[in-house]
Motif scaffolding. Sequence first.
Motif, mmCIF file in Angstrom:
data_model
loop_
_atom_site.group_PDB
_atom_site.id
_atom_site.type_symbol
_atom_site.label_atom_id
_atom_site.label_comp_id
_atom_site.label_asym_id
_atom_site.label_seq_id
_atom_site.Cartn_x
_atom_site.Cartn_y
_atom_site.Cartn_z
ATOM 1 N N VAL A 4 4.317 32.108 15.200
ATOM 2 C CA VAL A 4 5.279 31.432 14.331
ATOM 3 C C VAL A 4 6.208 32.453 13.690
ATOM 4 C CG1 VAL A 4 5.538 29.892 12.332
ATOM 5 C CG2 VAL A 4 3.550 29.663 13.844
ATOM 6 N N LEU A 5 7.483 32.101 13.611
ATOM 7 C CA LEU A 5 8.454 32.936 12.899
ATOM 8 C C LEU A 5 8.560 32.474 11.452
ATOM 9 C CD1 LEU A 5 11.499 33.369 15.341
ATOM 10 C CD2 LEU A 5 9.765 35.069 14.728
ATOM 11 N N TYR A 6 8.608 33.433 10.555
ATOM 12 C CA TYR A 6 8.824 33.133 9.140
ATOM 13 C C TYR A 6 10.041 33.898 8.654
ATOM 14 C CZ TYR A 6 4.278 30.829 8.861
ATOM 15 O OH TYR A 6 3.237 29.956 9.032
ATOM 16 N N PRO A 7 10.771 33.330 7.685
ATOM 17 C CA PRO A 7 10.451 32.102 6.946
ATOM 18 C C PRO A 7 10.777 30.843 7.731
ATOM 19 C CG PRO A 7 12.548 32.950 6.204
ATOM 20 C CD PRO A 7 12.015 33.953 7.181
ATOM 21 N N GLY A 8 10.082 29.748 7.316
ATOM 22 C CA GLY A 8 10.417 28.433 7.817
ATOM 23 C C GLY A 8 11.204 27.673 6.772
ATOM 24 N N TRP A 9 11.181 26.359 6.878
ATOM 25 C CA TRP A 9 11.956 25.537 5.946
ATOM 26 C C TRP A 9 11.189 24.255 5.625
ATOM 27 C CZ3 TRP A 9 13.075 26.600 10.986
ATOM 28 C CH2 TRP A 9 13.032 25.542 11.887
ATOM 29 N N ARG A 10 11.598 23.596 4.543
ATOM 30 C CA ARG A 10 10.992 22.316 4.186
ATOM 31 C C ARG A 10 11.334 21.286 5.250
ATOM 32 N NH1 ARG A 10 13.446 23.662 -0.729
ATOM 33 N NH2 ARG A 10 15.027 22.070 -0.356
ATOM 34 N N GLN A 11 10.296 20.625 5.775
ATOM 35 C CA GLN A 11 10.511 19.655 6.837
ATOM 36 C C GLN A 11 9.852 18.335 6.473
ATOM 37 O OE1 GLN A 11 12.317 19.922 9.749
ATOM 38 N NE2 GLN A 11 11.871 17.741 10.023
ATOM 39 N N PHE A 12 10.586 17.238 6.633
ATOM 40 C CA PHE A 12 10.032 15.910 6.376
ATOM 41 C C PHE A 12 8.917 15.619 7.374
ATOM 42 C CE2 PHE A 12 10.018 11.269 6.982
ATOM 43 C CZ PHE A 12 9.826 10.858 5.674
ATOM 44 N N ASN A 13 7.697 15.428 6.844
ATOM 45 C CA ASN A 13 6.544 15.178 7.712
ATOM 46 C C ASN A 13 5.439 14.531 6.887
ATOM 47 O OD1 ASN A 13 4.555 15.113 9.631
ATOM 48 N ND2 ASN A 13 4.532 17.314 10.041
ATOM 49 N N PRO A 14 5.540 13.229 6.599
ATOM 50 C CA PRO A 14 4.571 12.575 5.711
ATOM 51 C C PRO A 14 3.150 12.578 6.255
ATOM 52 C CG PRO A 14 6.000 10.959 6.767
ATOM 53 C CD PRO A 14 6.581 12.308 7.077
ATOM 54 N N SER A 15 3.002 12.542 7.596
ATOM 55 C CA SER A 15 1.651 12.472 8.155
ATOM 56 C C SER A 15 0.860 13.749 7.917
ATOM 57 C CB SER A 15 1.727 12.185 9.660
ATOM 58 O OG SER A 15 2.386 13.247 10.335
ATOM 59 N N GLN A 16 1.535 14.884 7.771
ATOM 60 C CA GLN A 16 0.826 16.144 7.614
ATOM 61 C C GLN A 16 -0.007 16.169 6.336
ATOM 62 O OE1 GLN A 16 3.103 19.668 8.241
ATOM 63 N NE2 GLN A 16 1.665 21.011 7.198
ATOM 64 N N ASN A 17 0.513 15.615 5.252
ATOM 65 C CA ASN A 17 -0.198 15.653 3.979
ATOM 66 C C ASN A 17 -1.110 14.443 3.789
ATOM 67 O OD1 ASN A 17 1.035 18.107 3.170
ATOM 68 N ND2 ASN A 17 2.854 16.985 2.523
ATOM 69 N N TYR A 18 -0.569 13.230 3.887
ATOM 70 C CA TYR A 18 -1.358 12.040 3.602
ATOM 71 C C TYR A 18 -2.381 11.751 4.701
ATOM 72 C CZ TYR A 18 1.643 10.923 -0.343
ATOM 73 O OH TYR A 18 2.295 10.971 -1.555
ATOM 74 N N VAL A 19 -1.924 11.735 5.938
ATOM 75 C CA VAL A 19 -2.862 11.471 7.043
ATOM 76 C C VAL A 19 -3.806 12.654 7.217
ATOM 77 C CG1 VAL A 19 -3.047 10.963 9.508
ATOM 78 C CG2 VAL A 19 -1.180 9.973 8.175
ATOM 79 N N GLY A 20 -3.272 13.873 7.024
ATOM 80 C CA GLY A 20 -4.095 15.065 7.205
ATOM 81 C C GLY A 20 -5.253 15.139 6.238
ATOM 82 N N MET A 21 -5.099 14.571 5.025
ATOM 83 C CA MET A 21 -6.189 14.600 4.056
ATOM 84 C C MET A 21 -7.412 13.831 4.529
ATOM 85 S SD MET A 21 -4.732 14.485 0.167
ATOM 86 C CE MET A 21 -3.405 13.317 0.402
ATOM 87 N N PHE A 22 -7.230 12.951 5.516
ATOM 88 C CA PHE A 22 -8.356 12.159 6.002
ATOM 89 C C PHE A 22 -8.699 12.443 7.465
ATOM 90 C CE2 PHE A 22 -6.236 9.796 2.620
ATOM 91 C CZ PHE A 22 -7.296 9.546 1.768
ATOM 92 N N THR A 23 -7.809 13.136 8.186
ATOM 93 C CA THR A 23 -8.052 13.378 9.617
ATOM 94 C C THR A 23 -8.160 14.854 9.971
ATOM 95 O OG1 THR A 23 -5.656 13.320 10.087
ATOM 96 C CG2 THR A 23 -6.875 11.235 10.252
ATOM 97 N N ASP A 24 -7.472 15.715 9.257
ATOM 98 C CA ASP A 24 -7.529 17.149 9.540
ATOM 99 C C ASP A 24 -8.790 17.736 8.899
ATOM 100 O OD1 ASP A 24 -7.223 19.860 9.879
ATOM 101 O OD2 ASP A 24 -5.151 19.937 9.165
ATOM 102 N N PRO A 25 -9.719 18.295 9.703
ATOM 103 C CA PRO A 25 -10.974 18.817 9.133
ATOM 104 C C PRO A 25 -10.753 19.866 8.052
ATOM 105 C CG PRO A 25 -11.116 18.694 11.526
ATOM 106 C CD PRO A 25 -9.690 18.406 11.169
ATOM 107 N N LYS A 26 -9.691 20.666 8.159
ATOM 108 C CA LYS A 26 -9.428 21.695 7.155
ATOM 109 C C LYS A 26 -9.040 21.096 5.811
ATOM 110 C CE LYS A 26 -7.932 25.244 10.442
ATOM 111 N NZ LYS A 26 -6.820 26.134 10.856
#
Length: 512
Positions: A252-274
Amino acid sequence: MDRIKPSTIAAVFKVALLAIVTAVLVWMIYVAVLASNWVIAGVLVLVLLGTNWVYFSKRAVASKFLFPGSVLLVIFVIVPIVYTAWMSVYNYKTGNEITKEEAITQLHQVGLVPDESGTNYDQVIGTFQGKDALLLTDQATHQVYIGTKDGLTELTEGAYTADPQLKAIEADGFTADTPDQIAAAGSWLTSFTVPVTDKQFINPQGTDVASLMLEKFVFSADNSKISDTVTGINYVDNGNGNFVASDDPANVLYPGWRQFNPSQNYVGMFTDPKLSGPFLKVFIWTIAFAFITVIMMWALGLTLAIAMDKKIKGRAFYRAILILPYAMPSFMSILIWAGIFNRDYGALNNILGGVQVDWLNDPWLARGVILTVNLWLGFPYFYLISTGALQALPTDIEEAAEIDGASGRQIFWQIKLPLVFQILSPLLISAFAFNFNNFNLVYLLTKGGPTDVLNGETAGATDLLITYAYKTAFGSNEQNLGLACAISVIMFVIVGALSMWSLKRSRVLEEM
């Protein structure tokens, strides 16, 4: 001489006060515009227009009283809630905090590598024809140039003045910066480049040296792809705020930028093991902590209220003693309890014969400590409200039950306790909501720990959702602000629902 009417004085005072408020708002709008904070500027413009309309209008009588509170409500409650909810649907964390345009600008800087020729320049910072500029002297050839954002201009002898080391220090049309200006030059110097060719740039390496650099990153016309001319790696936009290697998404190259992605936070809290593991553990403990602590505080407070309801000697003194923990600032009590439970020099371990029980670094012991300290802090409140509830019960109900032959135990369990519970149920619900967000207790006592960092844990054994959100946002080198906002939104929904339920219960009581 005619006396000035009070109405005239009031009108002058109102105009003067509105003039001051308007001037302050105009200044704030000006500062916001200079900083390109358009949302803040827009809100301030609406406040400015609304203020003058409400207080100069003869119709908006009620609004004159409601407007200040409404403005404060919007600015300090509504706007933060909306902003938090909006940020919760973005990939917004360390390395992904800026806009895509700003990230591409910084990637251009990151992509600059020293040219193979190894050319370096002595530089003087200043201005040339009203533009930021560099007076450059090639360290090898001593050729002198003026460098601006537009390009490089070679100077002939006589157009500049050099010191004994052949470094140019003055030039026609060039004004060198003062020491104070040089000290403040970091805001533009770090991103300043002088184009030489399509791929070569002169880039400052400090305040007095510059180097010829080669831009290894070549961007596509739509800025969706990057080619690394040095390594041959091609990077593509992954749709989540970063450029990643096309054959290795982990690169991955840094820096990145703010990206609209609602599933990463809300869905990830229940599906992403981390994310789901720590979140669910903290969520379950938060519910358990709030429920257990309210039951314990209410039970102890009610028991003491029943005991103090009897006519005993010294009752006034005992009542005063019981509310002392409530009168003492909570943060002081928490810090004292933290010292009492300290493993090395705590009073409790000394009382137990000098043992070294690690109360605050064992998961279950730390949870027990949290509940114990919160019981100490909260039972006086429940003692007070339980005393009031007992005194509010009508005596004729108890007398009627005694006439019907009910025992004292039956009267308490079947009459008094249900009535007290019905009276106090809204307060119990609000206490549950308060302890759901009891940040001070947990953070001052255990900081959410213990946390098994060596095994990769991010949530501590005593973390509540509020402390977990804080640690997610500010508690480490990698700040995941988007995830913290999502956790905050979930807390807001839960506490809001509990508050509405509490209000509904209160309304039911009023209608009885």
